[in-house]
Design a protein around this motif. Sequence first.
Motif, PDB file in Angstrom:
ATOM      1  N   THR A  83       0.859  -1.186   0.000  1.00  0.00           N
ATOM      2  CA  THR A  83       0.000   0.000   0.000  1.00  0.00           C
ATOM      3  C   THR A  83       0.892   1.231   0.000  1.00  0.00           C
ATOM      4  OG1 THR A  83      -1.678  -1.204   1.248  1.00  0.00           O
ATOM      5  CG2 THR A  83      -1.866   1.191   1.193  1.00  0.00           C
ATOM      6  N   LEU A  84       0.668   2.080  -0.977  1.00  0.00           N
ATOM      7  CA  LEU A  84       1.425   3.325  -1.099  1.00  0.00           C
ATOM      8  C   LEU A  84       0.556   4.472  -0.601  1.00  0.00           C
ATOM      9  CD1 LEU A  84       2.889   2.818  -4.679  1.00  0.00           C
ATOM     10  CD2 LEU A  84       3.994   2.294  -2.504  1.00  0.00           C
ATOM     11  N   GLY A  85       1.002   5.134   0.414  1.00  0.00           N
ATOM     12  CA  GLY A  85       0.243   6.253   0.964  1.00  0.00           C
ATOM     13  C   GLY A  85      -0.731   5.791   2.029  1.00  0.00           C
ATOM     14  N   GLU A  86      -1.495   6.761   2.550  1.00  0.00           N
ATOM     15  CA  GLU A  86      -2.461   6.466   3.605  1.00  0.00           C
ATOM     16  C   GLU A  86      -3.792   7.130   3.291  1.00  0.00           C
ATOM     17  OE1 GLU A  86      -0.967   7.447   7.467  1.00  0.00           O
ATOM     18  OE2 GLU A  86       0.964   6.500   7.095  1.00  0.00           O
ATOM     19  N   GLY A  87      -4.831   6.609   3.902  1.00  0.00           N
ATOM     20  CA  GLY A  87      -6.151   7.212   3.761  1.00  0.00           C
ATOM     21  C   GLY A  87      -6.774   6.916   2.408  1.00  0.00           C
ATOM     22  N   GLU A  88      -7.582   7.889   1.946  1.00  0.00           N
ATOM     23  CA  GLU A  88      -8.305   7.712   0.696  1.00  0.00           C
ATOM     24  C   GLU A  88      -7.404   7.781  -0.527  1.00  0.00           C
ATOM     25  OE1 GLU A  88     -11.716  10.239   0.319  1.00  0.00           O
ATOM     26  OE2 GLU A  88     -12.279   9.930   2.392  1.00  0.00           O
ATOM     27  N   ASP A  89      -6.267   8.418  -0.415  1.00  0.00           N
ATOM     28  CA  ASP A  89      -5.342   8.575  -1.534  1.00  0.00           C
ATOM     29  C   ASP A  89      -4.379   7.391  -1.677  1.00  0.00           C
ATOM     30  OD1 ASP A  89      -6.472  10.993  -2.136  1.00  0.00           O
ATOM     31  OD2 ASP A  89      -5.028  12.148  -0.945  1.00  0.00           O
ATOM     32  N   ALA A  90      -4.520   6.388  -0.843  1.00  0.00           N
ATOM     33  CA  ALA A  90      -3.600   5.242  -0.872  1.00  0.00           C
ATOM     34  C   ALA A  90      -3.811   4.429  -2.142  1.00  0.00           C
ATOM     35  CB  ALA A  90      -3.808   4.368   0.353  1.00  0.00           C
ATOM     36  N   ALA A  91      -2.709   3.937  -2.643  1.00  0.00           N
ATOM     37  CA  ALA A  91      -2.748   3.060  -3.820  1.00  0.00           C
ATOM     38  C   ALA A  91      -2.245   1.684  -3.405  1.00  0.00           C
ATOM     39  CB  ALA A  91      -1.876   3.628  -4.930  1.00  0.00           C
ATOM     40  N   LYS A  92      -2.932   0.657  -3.830  1.00  0.00           N
ATOM     41  CA  LYS A  92      -2.581  -0.701  -3.439  1.00  0.00           C
ATOM     42  C   LYS A  92      -2.042  -1.447  -4.661  1.00  0.00           C
ATOM     43  CE  LYS A  92      -4.455  -4.603  -0.882  1.00  0.00           C
ATOM     44  NZ  LYS A  92      -5.656  -5.175  -0.261  1.00  0.00           N
TER      45      LYS A  92
END
Length: 131
Positions: free
Chosen positions: A60-69
């Motif tokens: 998972t790249l990033g956190e929250g709603e902007d995260a990309a998996k």
Amino acid sequence: MGFIKEFKEFAMKGNVMDMAVGVIIGGAFGKIVSSLVNDVLMPIVGKLTGGVDFTTLAVTLGEGEDAAKICYGNFIQNIVDFLIVAFCIFLMLKGINKLNRKKEEAPAPEEPKGPTQEELLAEIRDLLKQK
């Protein structure tokens, strides 16, 4: 009306029909290989690697709603799928090439041999003696 008739002739040609059958069989073969990989091989590989479930492997790249998996586990399974299909196609083409080589290597039937020079000369001599 000419366009429809021309399209019908195109669609009914042998090559197009053969290709359609190949695509249908290839799709079914792909499903079989996917099931083999997902349901048979990957659980064994997961067990050998300490219980790793490849379908859940992700970063998972990033956190929250902007995260990309990034689901690299599914990618690994698709690579295994591809390798199995490619290997099967390789074996099939190898077999076809072997059959084609056997056809090409088959010796041509020998032409009946004519008489030798000596036999022809003897025949001419005998014919001249008769006259």
